[in-house]
Scaffold this motif. Structure first.
Motif, PDB file in Angstrom:
ATOM      1  N   THR A 199       0.667  -1.278   0.082  1.00 22.90           N
ATOM      2  CA  THR A 199      -0.019  -0.189   0.001  1.00 22.90           C
ATOM      3  C   THR A 199       0.792   1.190  -0.132  1.00 22.90           C
ATOM      4  O   THR A 199       0.487   2.091  -0.587  1.00 22.90           O
ATOM      5  CB  THR A 199      -0.950   0.081   1.313  1.00 22.90           C
ATOM      6  N   LYS A 200       1.936   1.304   0.705  1.00 21.28           N
ATOM      7  CA  LYS A 200       2.981   2.317   0.757  1.00 21.28           C
ATOM      8  C   LYS A 200       3.631   2.620  -0.715  1.00 21.28           C
ATOM      9  O   LYS A 200       3.595   3.818  -1.086  1.00 21.28           O
ATOM     10  CB  LYS A 200       4.131   2.043   1.856  1.00 21.28           C
ATOM     11  N   LEU A 201       3.830   1.580  -1.315  1.00 21.20           N
ATOM     12  CA  LEU A 201       4.186   1.523  -2.538  1.00 21.20           C
ATOM     13  C   LEU A 201       3.447   2.206  -3.658  1.00 21.20           C
ATOM     14  O   LEU A 201       3.589   3.122  -4.423  1.00 21.20           O
ATOM     15  CB  LEU A 201       4.836   0.446  -3.345  1.00 21.20           C
ATOM     16  N   GLU A 202       1.990   1.675  -3.465  1.00 21.90           N
ATOM     17  CA  GLU A 202       0.945   2.342  -4.429  1.00 21.90           C
ATOM     18  C   GLU A 202       0.683   3.717  -4.204  1.00 21.90           C
ATOM     19  O   GLU A 202       0.301   4.429  -5.000  1.00 21.90           O
ATOM     20  CB  GLU A 202      -0.212   1.510  -3.849  1.00 21.90           C
ATOM     21  N   ALA A 203       1.016   4.266  -2.771  1.00 20.74           N
ATOM     22  CA  ALA A 203       0.707   5.631  -2.542  1.00 20.74           C
ATOM     23  C   ALA A 203       1.607   6.521  -3.120  1.00 20.74           C
ATOM     24  O   ALA A 203       1.148   7.786  -3.230  1.00 20.74           O
ATOM     25  CB  ALA A 203       0.972   5.654  -0.927  1.00 20.74           C
ATOM     26  N   VAL A 204       2.871   6.049  -3.591  1.00 19.16           N
ATOM     27  CA  VAL A 204       3.563   7.070  -4.275  1.00 19.16           C
ATOM     28  C   VAL A 204       3.530   6.955  -5.826  1.00 19.16           C
ATOM     29  O   VAL A 204       3.882   7.560  -6.493  1.00 19.16           O
ATOM     30  CB  VAL A 204       5.105   6.880  -3.901  1.00 19.16           C
ATOM     31  N   GLY A 205       2.612   6.034  -6.254  1.00 14.35           N
ATOM     32  CA  GLY A 205       2.041   5.958  -7.599  1.00 14.35           C
ATOM     33  C   GLY A 205       2.299   4.748  -8.440  1.00 14.35           C
ATOM     34  O   GLY A 205       1.709   4.617  -9.420  1.00 14.35           O
ATOM     35  N   PHE A 206       3.032   3.695  -7.532  1.00 15.06           N
ATOM     36  CA  PHE A 206       3.157   2.624  -8.282  1.00 15.06           C
ATOM     37  C   PHE A 206       2.279   1.412  -8.594  1.00 15.06           C
ATOM     38  O   PHE A 206       1.146   1.675  -7.765  1.00 15.06           O
ATOM     39  CB  PHE A 206       4.273   1.634  -7.759  1.00 15.06           C
ATOM     40  N   HIS A 207       2.131   0.884  -9.559  1.00 15.81           N
ATOM     41  CA  HIS A 207       1.245  -0.161  -9.712  1.00 15.81           C
ATOM     42  C   HIS A 207       1.886  -1.353  -9.063  1.00 15.81           C
ATOM     43  O   HIS A 207       2.984  -2.027  -9.853  1.00 15.81           O
ATOM     44  CB  HIS A 207       0.649  -0.515 -11.198  1.00 15.81           C
ATOM     45  N   VAL A 208       1.351  -2.220  -8.254  1.00  9.76           N
ATOM     46  CA  VAL A 208       2.082  -3.188  -7.518  1.00  9.76           C
ATOM     47  C   VAL A 208       1.750  -4.593  -7.557  1.00  9.76           C
ATOM     48  O   VAL A 208       0.301  -4.784  -7.626  1.00  9.76           O
ATOM     49  CB  VAL A 208       2.223  -2.693  -5.873  1.00  9.76           C
ATOM     50  N   GLU A 209       2.370  -5.377  -7.973  1.00 12.30           N
ATOM     51  CA  GLU A 209       1.947  -6.860  -7.866  1.00 12.30           C
ATOM     52  C   GLU A 209       3.272  -7.579  -7.141  1.00 12.30           C
ATOM     53  O   GLU A 209       4.337  -7.323  -7.027  1.00 12.30           O
ATOM     54  CB  GLU A 209       2.053  -7.604  -9.385  1.00 12.30           C
ATOM     55  N   LEU A 210       2.799  -8.813  -6.808  1.00 11.16           N
ATOM     56  CA  LEU A 210       3.822  -9.811  -6.121  1.00 11.16           C
ATOM     57  C   LEU A 210       4.642 -10.648  -7.112  1.00 11.16           C
ATOM     58  O   LEU A 210       3.794 -11.536  -8.145  1.00 11.16           O
ATOM     59  CB  LEU A 210       3.348 -10.508  -5.016  1.00 11.16           C
ATOM     60  N   ILE A 211       5.819 -11.133  -7.129  1.00  8.49           N
ATOM     61  CA  ILE A 211       6.292 -12.113  -7.997  1.00  8.49           C
ATOM     62  C   ILE A 211       5.839 -13.716  -7.601  1.00  8.49           C
ATOM     63  O   ILE A 211       6.105 -13.716  -6.065  1.00  8.49           O
ATOM     64  CB  ILE A 211       8.007 -12.131  -8.042  1.00  8.49           C
ATOM     65  N   ALA A 212       5.231 -14.303  -8.314  1.00  7.84           N
ATOM     66  CA  ALA A 212       4.517 -15.589  -7.843  1.00  7.84           C
ATOM     67  C   ALA A 212       5.616 -16.586  -8.588  1.00  7.84           C
ATOM     68  O   ALA A 212       6.115 -16.349  -9.610  1.00  7.84           O
ATOM     69  CB  ALA A 212       3.100 -15.500  -8.467  1.00  7.84           C
ATOM     70  N   PHE A 213       5.534 -17.834  -7.584  1.00  9.63           N
ATOM     71  CA  PHE A 213       5.964 -19.111  -8.315  1.00  9.63           C
ATOM     72  C   PHE A 213       5.140 -20.301  -7.619  1.00  9.63           C
ATOM     73  O   PHE A 213       4.608 -20.177  -6.614  1.00  9.63           O
ATOM     74  CB  PHE A 213       7.261 -19.058  -7.943  1.00  9.63           C
ATOM     75  N   THR A 214       5.378 -21.371  -8.277  1.00 13.15           N
ATOM     76  CA  THR A 214       4.919 -22.397  -7.875  1.00 13.15           C
ATOM     77  C   THR A 214       5.455 -23.173  -6.613  1.00 13.15           C
ATOM     78  O   THR A 214       6.884 -22.933  -6.690  1.00 13.15           O
ATOM     79  CB  THR A 214       4.381 -23.291  -9.002  1.00 13.15           C
ATOM     80  N   PRO A 215       4.949 -24.144  -6.081  1.00 14.71           N
ATOM     81  CA  PRO A 215       5.707 -24.898  -5.045  1.00 14.71           C
ATOM     82  C   PRO A 215       6.905 -25.752  -5.755  1.00 14.71           C
ATOM     83  O   PRO A 215       7.809 -25.949  -5.151  1.00 14.71           O
ATOM     84  CB  PRO A 215       4.389 -25.943  -4.553  1.00 14.71           C
ATOM     85  N   GLN A 216       6.589 -26.304  -6.884  1.00 16.15           N
ATOM     86  CA  GLN A 216       7.719 -26.990  -7.521  1.00 16.15           C
ATOM     87  C   GLN A 216       8.667 -26.204  -7.965  1.00 16.15           C
ATOM     88  O   GLN A 216      10.003 -26.437  -7.686  1.00 16.15           O
ATOM     89  CB  GLN A 216       7.174 -27.547  -8.928  1.00 16.15           C
TER      90      GLN A 216
END
Ligand SMILES: [Zn+2]
Length: 242
Positions: A199-216
């Motif tokens: 939320t802090k990153l979004e507040a300065v203007g970024f569109h934020v996503e998390l790097i996702a990966f599988t359990p494998q």
């Protein structure tokens, strides 16, 4: 194979925990240097390090993301704070690669203050900032500066030690002694981030996503920290688009 790194990592591993080499271990892969084989323990973190490029869990999450998205930093304008060695080795010959830190070192070619970055608006294609903001008193100003120097459409990568049990970031009350803050937050850290970091990153203007990966993928590339002392067990890396 990078023989000098290999020898160094095996020697370090043997000094820290010689017993590890007697234990059977699965074959791991490093998405940064493409090494396949045994990884090396680091302190309480089993199989944390690639012996061929010294990558750790967080570096390999990044490496996997770069590989998956065919991101090549050569020829790109990159600002990399307090660089991780495997990436510094790969990118240091790119003249547009700024390896920034508070002072020049073996892995830093430019002095950069994250709260007052000396580059112009919309300058960088990529910005990488792992485990920096928890040391910075004016962290929001640092985020604003990162946003300013990134090109529209550019990507910034951030991570910090995150306490996922905590909804809101804990800021120490005024006047609290530094030793007490460090006892709570960790060495040289000035706050403890909670789930509101994105939320802090979004507040300065970024569109934020998390790097996702599988359990494998987590198993194959050894992406999670496997020890009880780890605050998070897993470094969550946020991809921030301008
Ligand atoms: Zn590697």
């Amino acid at each position: 194979m990078n023989i000098s790194v290999f020898v160094q990592e095996y020697l370090r591993g043997a000094m820290r925990n010689p017993g590890q080499f007697l234990q059977p271990r699965a074959q791991r892969h490093c998405p940064i240097c493409e090494y396949a084989g045994r990884f090396i323990d680091v302190g309480p973190r089993p199989e944390a390090r690639c012996p061929n490029c010294s990558s750790k869990e967080r570096d390999r999450i990044m490496g996997l993301y770069f590989r998956r998205n065919a991101i090549d930093m050569m020829g790109q304008r990159v600002l990399h704070f307090s660089p991780e060695r495997p990436f510094f080795r790969q990118w240091k010959n790119n003249p547009a690669y700024i390896a920034g830190d508070v002072k020049i070192s073996k892995v830093a070619n430019t002095v950069v203050d994250i709260t007052n970055i000396q580059f112009k608006l919309d300058y960088f294609d990529y910005l990488i900032c792992h485990h920096i903001l928890e040391h910075v008193p004016e962290d929001v100003q640092g985020m604003r500066e990162c946003f300013r120097v990134l090109k529209p459409g550019g990507l910034a990568f951030f991570s910090v030690p995150l306490d996922m049990e905590r909804a809101h970031t804990w800021e120490p009350p005024a006047g609290m002694p530094a030793e007490e803050i460090e006892r709570i937050c960790g060495w040289d850290h000035v706050r403890l981030y909670g789930r509101d970091f994105a939320t802090k990153l979004e507040a300065v203007g970024f569109h934020v996503e998390l790097i996702a990966f599988t359990p494998q993928e987590a198993e194959q590339f050894r992406l999670s920290e496997q020890h009880a002392l780890s605050l998070q067990g897993l470094d969550r890396i946020f991809i921030c688009k301008k």
